[in-house]
Design a protein around this motif. Structure first.
Motif, short mmCIF file in Angstrom:
data_model
loop_
_atom_site.label_atom_id
_atom_site.label_comp_id
_atom_site.label_asym_id
_atom_site.label_seq_id
_atom_site.Cartn_x
_atom_site.Cartn_y
_atom_site.Cartn_z
N ILE A 1 -8.38 -0.97 2.26
CA ILE A 1 -8.58 0.19 1.39
C ILE A 1 -7.45 0.25 0.37
CG2 ILE A 1 -8.90 2.69 1.30
CD1 ILE A 1 -11.02 1.32 2.98
N ASP A 2 -7.81 0.36 -0.90
CA ASP A 2 -6.79 0.48 -1.95
C ASP A 2 -7.47 1.07 -3.18
OD1 ASP A 2 -3.84 -1.23 -2.06
OD2 ASP A 2 -4.53 -0.21 -3.87
N THR A 3 -6.64 1.56 -4.12
CA THR A 3 -7.19 2.05 -5.39
C THR A 3 -7.02 1.03 -6.51
OG1 THR A 3 -5.12 3.18 -5.95
CG2 THR A 3 -6.81 4.48 -4.82
N SER A 4 -6.24 0.00 -6.27
CA SER A 4 -5.95 -1.00 -7.29
C SER A 4 -7.04 -2.06 -7.34
CB SER A 4 -4.60 -1.66 -7.01
OG SER A 4 -4.44 -2.83 -7.79
N LYS A 5 -7.72 -2.16 -8.46
CA LYS A 5 -8.74 -3.19 -8.61
C LYS A 5 -8.15 -4.60 -8.56
CE LYS A 5 -12.12 -0.36 -11.11
NZ LYS A 5 -12.92 -0.21 -12.36
N PRO A 6 -7.01 -4.87 -9.22
CA PRO A 6 -6.42 -6.20 -9.11
C PRO A 6 -6.08 -6.58 -7.66
CG PRO A 6 -5.46 -5.05 -10.97
CD PRO A 6 -6.29 -4.05 -10.23
N ALA A 7 -5.62 -5.60 -6.88
CA ALA A 7 -5.30 -5.88 -5.47
C ALA A 7 -6.57 -6.17 -4.68
CB ALA A 7 -4.56 -4.70 -4.86
N PHE B 1 4.06 0.53 3.98
CA PHE B 1 4.63 1.01 2.71
C PHE B 1 3.57 1.72 1.87
CE2 PHE B 1 7.28 -3.14 2.96
CZ PHE B 1 8.13 -2.58 3.90
N ALA B 2 2.70 2.49 2.49
CA ALA B 2 1.57 3.09 1.78
C ALA B 2 1.52 4.60 2.03
CB ALA B 2 0.27 2.43 2.22
N PRO B 3 0.76 5.35 1.21
CA PRO B 3 0.59 6.78 1.44
C PRO B 3 -0.05 7.06 2.79
CG PRO B 3 -0.18 6.16 -0.75
CD PRO B 3 0.05 4.89 0.00
N VAL C 1 -0.42 2.22 13.15
CA VAL C 1 0.78 1.38 13.01
C VAL C 1 1.32 1.58 11.59
CG1 VAL C 1 1.70 -0.96 13.08
CG2 VAL C 1 -0.14 -0.30 14.66
N VAL C 2 2.56 2.07 11.50
CA VAL C 2 3.15 2.45 10.22
C VAL C 2 4.45 1.68 10.00
CG1 VAL C 2 4.08 4.34 8.83
CG2 VAL C 2 2.15 4.76 10.36
N ALA C 3 4.58 1.08 8.83
CA ALA C 3 5.83 0.42 8.42
C ALA C 3 6.43 1.17 7.25
CB ALA C 3 5.58 -1.03 8.04
N THR C 4 7.70 1.57 7.38
CA THR C 4 8.40 2.28 6.31
C THR C 4 9.75 1.63 6.08
OG1 THR C 4 9.25 3.85 7.95
CG2 THR C 4 7.30 4.52 6.72
N PRO C 5 10.23 1.61 4.84
CA PRO C 5 11.55 1.02 4.58
C PRO C 5 12.66 1.85 5.22
CG PRO C 5 10.71 2.10 2.62
CD PRO C 5 9.60 2.11 3.61
N ALA C 6 13.61 1.17 5.88
CA ALA C 6 14.78 1.84 6.44
C ALA C 6 15.89 1.88 5.39
CB ALA C 6 15.24 1.12 7.70
N ALA C 7 16.99 2.52 5.76
CA ALA C 7 18.05 2.79 4.78
C ALA C 7 18.60 1.52 4.13
CB ALA C 7 19.17 3.57 5.45
N GLY C 8 18.66 0.42 4.87
CA GLY C 8 19.26 -0.79 4.34
C GLY C 8 18.29 -1.74 3.67
#
Length: 284
Positions: A124-130, A166-168, A185-192
């Motif tokens: 699922i995405d909103t980007s047509k190129p993706a 890294f998504a909404p 399952v959620v991946a988010t950037p950590a501080a470093g």
């Protein structure tokens, strides 16, 4: 490489269609001539590139540009985020088999890696190129244009796993489409995360309140069941570092020419670190 469609009439595998719902009336779909059609007569064409647009209106955001998608595809294909890809694959493999939905899927790199034998995925995405690339990521993936803030065109309790890298995030929608006992399952950037590049190039920093915002969005519907941090060194060329900037949120807020000029002053290889929090959640 172009993947031959599963169904010569619709271009979408029947086992994917069964999990989709009309964004207008929520009715189920049947395959038509290069389209999906619900019993109420709402019809959605399948693009020549293999994805179907189920936004039923203009999305709030059109998603990544073709340049951002190309940068992401090149960087991921080179294996720089392999540690995260492996961690995502391992997390999904621990769950019961079934359909996997990735929201904000981009090129569907993580989704394709996470699918077990015989499992199907929805990118699922909103980007047509993706989505053009996601449709080719695996013959078991259906690529769908949809905006999570308008509601996912997916049947209730149809997914074994929802993947968000890294998504909404919409806790309510994630909870609705997950089966009982399923996992988010959620991946988010950590501080470093990429801190060396952030400092050297003046890129957007990770929000210090990111974990707080994560829990605010998910706690009403989910409880965390597992968490781990993935930290791995990155050895980058200048081209790799430029792609890292071009594929992320800093691409919207930086001057590519200035970034390229700054990178020219840095000695290769350029060292940085992947620093990502991976959390698994269960519905309340």
């Amino acid at each position: 490489m172009w993947v031959q469609p599963w169904n010569d009439t619709s271009g979408v595998q029947p086992s994917v269609i069964t999990h989709l719902r009309c964004p207008v009336c929520r009715g189920p779909f049947a395959a038509a001539e290069r389209a999906l059609r619900c019993p109420q007569g709402h019809s959605f064409d399948i693009a020549r590139q293999g994805y179907v647009d189920l936004t039923a209106g203009r999305p709030a955001h059109t998603g990544d540009t073709a340049e951002m998608v190309a940068a992401r595809e090149a960087l991921l294909a080179a294996g720089h985020f392999a540690a995260l890809t492996d961690a995502v694959r391992e997390a999904v493999a621990r769950e019961e088999p079934g359909p996997v939905v990735e929201v904000g899927a981009g090129t569907a790199h993580y989704l394709a890696a996470a699918l077990g034998p015989g499992e199907v995925g929805l990118a699922i995405d909103t980007s047509k190129p993706a989505l053009k690339r996601a449709a080719r990521a695996s013959e078991r993936i259906g690529a769908v244009r949809a905006d999570i803030w308008q509601g996912l065109p997916i049947a209730d309790q149809s997914a074994a796993v929802v993947l968000d890298v890294f998504a909404p995030r919409s806790g309510a929608e994630f909870a609705r489409v997950l089966r009982p006992g399923g996992a988010l399952v959620v991946a988010t950037p950590a501080a470093g995360h990429l801190a060396e590049l952030v400092d050297a190039l003046g890129l957007i920093r990770v929000d210090p309140a990111k974990q707080e915002r994560l829990h605010k969005s998910l706690d009403p519907h989910f409880v965390p069941s597992n968490a781990r941090n993935i930290r791995a060194p990155l050895t980058l060329s200048r081209a790799d570092a430029l792609a890292l900037v071009a594929m992320g949120p800093s691409a919207w807020h930086t001057d590519p020419g200035a970034i390229k000029q700054a990178l020219e002053t840095m000695r290769e290889p350029i060292a940085a670190h992947l620093d990502v929090d991976l959390t698994v959640w269960r519905t309340r």
